[in-house]
Design an enzyme around this catalytic site. Structure first.
Site, PDB file in Angstrom:
ATOM      1  N   LEU A  31       2.394 -41.441  62.176  1.00 10.73           N
ATOM      2  CA  LEU A  31       1.866 -42.130  62.249  1.00 10.73           C
ATOM      3  C   LEU A  31       1.366 -42.771  60.002  1.00 10.73           C
ATOM      4  O   LEU A  31       1.137 -43.969  59.706  1.00 10.73           O
ATOM      5  CB  LEU A  31       1.213 -43.520  63.016  1.00 10.73           C
ATOM      6  CG  LEU A  31       1.657 -42.865  63.898  1.00 10.73           C
ATOM      7  CD1 LEU A  31       0.739 -44.089  64.872  1.00 10.73           C
ATOM      8  CD2 LEU A  31       3.031 -43.507  64.181  1.00 10.73           C
ATOM      9  N   SER A  39      -4.814 -36.353  67.818  1.00  9.42           N
ATOM     10  CA  SER A  39      -4.092 -37.704  68.457  1.00  9.42           C
ATOM     11  C   SER A  39      -3.333 -36.915  69.914  1.00  9.42           C
ATOM     12  O   SER A  39      -2.107 -38.062  69.822  1.00  9.42           O
ATOM     13  CB  SER A  39      -3.418 -38.420  67.167  1.00  9.42           C
ATOM     14  OG  SER A  39      -1.726 -36.524  67.313  1.00  9.42           O
ATOM     15  N   TYR A  73      -9.077 -36.965  75.248  1.00 11.62           N
ATOM     16  CA  TYR A  73      -8.147 -37.405  73.968  1.00 11.62           C
ATOM     17  C   TYR A  73      -8.876 -38.898  74.015  1.00 11.62           C
ATOM     18  O   TYR A  73      -9.198 -40.242  73.228  1.00 11.62           O
ATOM     19  CB  TYR A  73      -7.630 -36.683  73.648  1.00 11.62           C
ATOM     20  CG  TYR A  73      -6.333 -38.578  72.647  1.00 11.62           C
ATOM     21  CD1 TYR A  73      -6.602 -38.750  71.861  1.00 11.62           C
ATOM     22  CD2 TYR A  73      -5.141 -38.959  73.926  1.00 11.62           C
ATOM     23  CE1 TYR A  73      -5.960 -39.303  70.773  1.00 11.62           C
ATOM     24  CE2 TYR A  73      -4.489 -39.650  72.770  1.00 11.62           C
ATOM     25  CZ  TYR A  73      -4.874 -39.644  71.289  1.00 11.62           C
ATOM     26  OH  TYR A  73      -4.174 -40.994  71.141  1.00 11.62           O
TER      27      TYR A  73
END
Ligand code: 15L
Length: 270
Positions: free
Chosen positions: A18, A81, A141
């Site tokens: 991203l 991520s 996460y």
């Protein structure tokens, strides 16, 4: 603390999927960027951007603080991520988050935090969630992203540091399975969301679901997007007929919004 359009924006995680999309798209639109990552930036650094290595988890955060100094906004896309063992998550996503918010406090910068739908992954798919729903992380996460959102709340209440906390669904070039009919966020919609967050006069501390205009399957509603004037234009709906049957057959995955993340290390008897 309105974001100053003349100041550069610091983009962490710039070398990630991203980060690269945003670095290119924002530079094309004329934004001045400072890019940083622990990995090298793949390919040429865009015009009006500079790149510098930094380790978010470094207890000596002077490099991050220097990079943030003079910036109007920190676009925080750095860190782990995906679901990983606890010891891998804690440095970048917990210590790193603290370093970023301290840097924002010193620089008087706004933060856009790339949070995740995995803060709420153990909610069931037959629920429609508001953005202030109970946290139900589906792993270490997702839990680190809950911590990040709470960090944003803390720094606004205590120091006036503004945050746009974006619960990103699945940000990929296109949706690729049935779950993404609900969770897909297009690259164009991600970019427009970030630009709205950069331009908004005053945001306070707000939460936005990061998904495109997906109407065929909707799990998330009622967020703060009107504060920044964001309105996503893409939609996963056109992929509906092709993807509706693309499921796994695993009840833990298919019953929960977090999908496959719920299944990782799942040890409840079934
Ligand atoms: C995320 O938070 C991840 O960063 C991304 O790689 C996807 O797994 C996404 O969630 C998703 O839920 O599809």
């Amino acid at each position: 603390m309105p974001s100053d359009l003349n100041k550069p924006a610091l983009l962490t995680g710039a070398s990630g999927a991203l980060g690269r999309v945003l670095a290119a798209a924002l530079a094309r639109q004329g934004w001045t960027l400072r890019l940083t990552d622990i990995q090298p930036f793949p390919g040429p650094v865009p015009d009006r951007a500079t790149f510098e290595f930094a380790d978010l988890a470094d207890p000596d955060a002077s490099r991050i603080h220097r990079l943030a100094d003079g910036c109007g906004t920190i676009l925080h896309f750095g860190g782990v991520s995906v679901e990983r063992p606890f010891d891998e998550v804690i440095g970048p996503n917990i210590r790193g988050l603290y370093n970023i918010y301290e840097a924002a406090r010193q620089a008087k910068a706004r933060v856009l935090f790339a949070s995740s739908n995995h803060t709420a992954g153990f909610h069931r798919r037959d629920e429609v969630l508001e953005v202030d729903c109970t946290f139900r992380p589906d792993g270490y996460y997702g839990q680190s992203k809950c911590y990040g959102e709470l960090m944003g709340e803390l720094y606004f209440a205590k120091h006036g540091v503004e945050s746009v906390l974006v619960r990103i669904g699945s940000c990929f070039p296109e949706p690729t399975d049935a779950r993404m009919l609900a969770t897909w966020l297009s690259y164009d919609d991600l970019t427009s969301l970030v630009v709205c967050a950069l331009k908004a006069e005053k945001v306070g501390c707000i939460k936005v679901w990061g998904t495109s205009n997906n109407k065929r399957m909707t799990w998330w509603e009622d967020d703060d997007r009107q504060v920044i004037g964001w309105s996503p234009k893409s939609s996963a709906d056109a992929y509906g007929d092709a993807l509706a049957g693309k499921t796994t057959g695993d009840p833990v995955i298919e019953q929960h919004q977090g999908g496959a993340y719920c299944r990782i290390d799942y040890s409840r008897p079934q």
